[in-house]
Design an enzyme around this catalytic site. Structure first.
Site, PDB file in Angstrom:
ATOM      1  N   ASP A 122      41.125  49.001  45.648  1.00 17.14           N
ATOM      2  CA  ASP A 122      41.874  50.093  46.309  1.00 17.14           C
ATOM      3  C   ASP A 122      41.767  50.178  47.834  1.00 17.14           C
ATOM      4  O   ASP A 122      40.665  50.068  48.384  1.00 17.14           O
ATOM      5  CB  ASP A 122      41.375  51.459  45.819  1.00 17.14           C
ATOM      6  CG  ASP A 122      41.177  51.535  44.337  1.00 17.14           C
ATOM      7  OD1 ASP A 122      41.559  50.617  43.616  1.00 17.14           O
ATOM      8  OD2 ASP A 122      40.605  52.548  43.908  1.00 17.14           O
ATOM      9  N   TRP A 171      35.680  40.170  46.621  1.00 20.04           N
ATOM     10  CA  TRP A 171      36.619  41.032  45.885  1.00 20.04           C
ATOM     11  C   TRP A 171      37.105  42.223  46.707  1.00 20.04           C
ATOM     12  O   TRP A 171      36.321  42.845  47.419  1.00 20.04           O
ATOM     13  CB  TRP A 171      35.903  41.559  44.643  1.00 20.04           C
ATOM     14  CG  TRP A 171      36.632  42.629  43.909  1.00 20.04           C
ATOM     15  CD1 TRP A 171      36.471  43.980  44.067  1.00 20.04           C
ATOM     16  CD2 TRP A 171      37.633  42.466  42.899  1.00 20.04           C
ATOM     17  NE1 TRP A 171      37.309  44.658  43.209  1.00 20.04           N
ATOM     18  CE2 TRP A 171      38.028  43.746  42.479  1.00 20.04           C
ATOM     19  CE3 TRP A 171      38.226  41.344  42.302  1.00 20.04           C
ATOM     20  CZ2 TRP A 171      38.997  43.957  41.494  1.00 20.04           C
ATOM     21  CZ3 TRP A 171      39.185  41.560  41.320  1.00 20.04           C
ATOM     22  CH2 TRP A 171      39.562  42.849  40.923  1.00 20.04           C
TER      23      TRP A 171
HETATM   24  N1  DQQ Z   1      38.883  52.064  41.543  1.00 15.51           N
HETATM   25  C1  DQQ Z   1      37.769  52.708  42.156  1.00 15.51           C
HETATM   26  C2  DQQ Z   1      37.782  54.095  41.664  1.00 15.51           C
HETATM   27  C3  DQQ Z   1      39.207  54.309  41.355  1.00 15.51           C
HETATM   28  C4  DQQ Z   1      39.645  53.013  40.797  1.00 15.51           C
HETATM   29  C5  DQQ Z   1      36.525  51.952  41.844  1.00 15.51           C
HETATM   30  C6  DQQ Z   1      41.114  52.752  40.911  1.00 15.51           C
HETATM   31  O1  DQQ Z   1      37.287  54.994  42.613  1.00 15.51           O
HETATM   32  O2  DQQ Z   1      39.389  55.395  40.502  1.00 15.51           O
HETATM   33  O3  DQQ Z   1      36.583  50.686  42.427  1.00 15.51           O
HETATM   34  O4  DQQ Z   1      41.449  51.422  41.012  1.00 15.51           O
END
Ligand code: DQQ
Length: 486
Positions: free
Chosen positions: A38, A35
């Site tokens: 971000d 997976w």
């Molecule tokens: N995804 C992360 C966070 C963020 C979110 C966790 C945004 O840090 O706020 O995987 O897609």
């Protein structure tokens, strides 16, 4: 399962052969296995672009976050490096959430959110604080023993004491600053600003900006940078209500043009717009490179949507093409970085093609760039392109001069989710310029000179390779260029 970088790397190495190639992209970054969400820590360091990403290697679903890591010399071809961070510390034991990178004294320093569960409910029982990790070689990272650098007790009153994440660090007037996403616990996203001399001791400056009810109930992945004589605040608001055709995904991205006052810790809003108008674009992050370009890259997927590669393909998630952000008056244009042009092959061109009805373009593919210029005639009702056309499948890009509406329609695009996204676009002297990048399971449409971008994932069958142009009422395809990209 004991999480460590070594275990993650070993697992990836031993599992990679399972990956199914069907929808793997040719010129976009994906996780090596498992997976990805971000983009994190986007930076140019020692002559290479480094891009980290939210990563759960063990399954193609979101799980305890690691940081994957890749490097590139041209932002297009990426090479995987070992996993940079694993959730193996005290303050980050349930996840190394999103963050950013900065160079300090020759070291590559990552600043990120440590996520800790406080109860059984994954969506509610957690707390978050910020830590740093540093590396001398840009490959192996050591978490600082003094972490967290911004702890739970440094969150100001009146602000969520648990949503406190995604540090984007930058230097302004010789000082380090960081913006962090949060909310006011009453349904409004906001962003916090902190300042530091050394990346280890931080002091709270102010709430830089907050929603007034229109911009979502929690803000993620804030970014702040200057572009020309303006400052740009970019963010990912959660559960933002739609405004006309814009912000129609559950979670959105937006940029705000304005002025940043680092002393008062305020950002004055002048104008805002979506960063992208498609179905699949979230959590964009930017960096400034040695050519002076501000480059933005986003996660080319969206939360709470069906991702067909999660079943049986052993991977999910991809990055968008890196885009250069250019200030044009009070708006930001996004254009694909020019490096992608070095990967063009087999140029195919046609000029002044009269359209009335549908026409096969005599070329095909699943990884290519198209540049098309349409000229509407008097009374042209609709015109556009159909991509990845095959047995009952097609992805439609359509323009209707009447309502000045560009549409992206993926109702017959294959096995993934369907739907339509629209953006209002004015013709320039009666013409519409589209620059389109298709890559196996993605489509990115740059409209005009980059004033709008529409990014979406599609999952057509392998035989759906056709390209057609169409018009209802007469219209001319003034020029059509296509290059395979690989
Ligand atoms: N995804 C992360 C966070 C963020 C979110 C966790 C945004 O840090 O706020 O995987 O897609």
């Amino acid at each position: 399962m004991e999480y460590s970088r070594e275990n993650a790397d070993r697992f990836i190495r031993e599992s990679k052969h399972l990956l199914r190639p069907d929808y793997r992209l040719n010129y976009h970054l994906m996780a090596e296995f498992g997976w990805m969400n971000d983009p994190n820590g986007f930076i140019q360091y020692n002559g290479q672009y480094h891009l980290f990403y939210q990563h759960y290697p063990y399954e193609p679903v979101w799980g305890p976050m690691h940081w994957g890591h890749a490097v590139s010399r041209d932002l297009i071809k990426w090479e995987y490096l070992p996993v940079a961070l694993a959730p193996d510390g005290v303050f980050d034991r349930d996840g190394c959430f999103s963050g950013s990178a900065v160079e300090k004294d020759g070291n590559l320093v990552l600043m990120y959110t440590g996520h800790v569960m406080t109860g059984p409910d994954r969506d509610n029982d957690y707390k978050q604080s910020q830590g740093i990790a540093y590396s001398k070689d840009g490959v192996t990272f050591t978490k600082w023993e003094g972490n967290p650098v911004i702890g739970y007790d440094e969150i100001p009153a009146g602000v969520s004491q648990k949503d406190f994440r995604d540090p984007k660090v930058f230097v302004k007037d010789g000082q380090y600053y960081v913006v962090l996403g949060s909310n006011d616990t009453r349904g409004n996203g906001l962003v916090l600003l902190y300042r530091s001399d050394d990346l280890k001791k931080w002091s709270f400056v102010n709430i830089l900006a907050a929603s007034d009810g229109r911009f979502g109930d929690n803000w993620e992945c804030p970014d702040l940078f200057s572009l020309g004589d303006k400052d740009i605040f970019m963010l990912s608001p959660q559960r933002m209500p739609a405004q006309g055709e814009s912000f129609r995904n559950l979670h959105s991205t937006m940029y705000v043009v304005g002025k940043f006052d680092p002393i008062a810790g305020q950002f004055q809003f002048e104008r805002y717009a979506p960063v992208d108008h498609g179905f699949d674009f979230y959590a964009p992050q930017s960096t400034l490179d040695d050519k002076g370009r501000r480059i933005v890259i986003g996660w080319m997927d969206m939360w709470e949507t069906d991702m067909p590669t999660q079943k049986g393909h052993y991977w999910a998630g991809a990055m968008s093409l890196p885009r250069e952000a250019i200030l044009d008056g009070d708006r930001v244009l996004f254009r694909p970085v020019e490096e992608v042009e070095a990967y063009r092959h087999n140029e195919y061109e046609l000029y002044n093609v009269p359209l009335d009805g549908e026409r096969d373009m005599g070329t095909s593919g699943d990884s290519y760039e198209i540049q098309a210029v349409f000229k509407a005639e008097e009374g042209t009702e609709e015109f556009g392109l159909k991509l990845r056309v095959g047995d009952g499948e097609e992805t439609i890009l359509s323009y209707r001069p009447d309502g000045e509406m560009f549409s992206f329609i993926r109702d017959r695009s294959g096995i993934g989710p369907g739907g339509e996204r629209r953006v209002r676009v004015s013709l320039t002297k009666g013409t519409l310029l589209l620059r389109i990048f298709v890559d196996k399971s993605s489509v990115e449409v740059f409209i005009g000179d980059g004033e709008h971008v529409v990014t979406s994932r599609i999952y057509p069958g392998p035989e759906s390779l056709g390209i057609k142009a169409f018009a209802k009422g007469a219209c001319t395809l003034t020029s059509f260029h296509k290059w395979d990209i690989h």
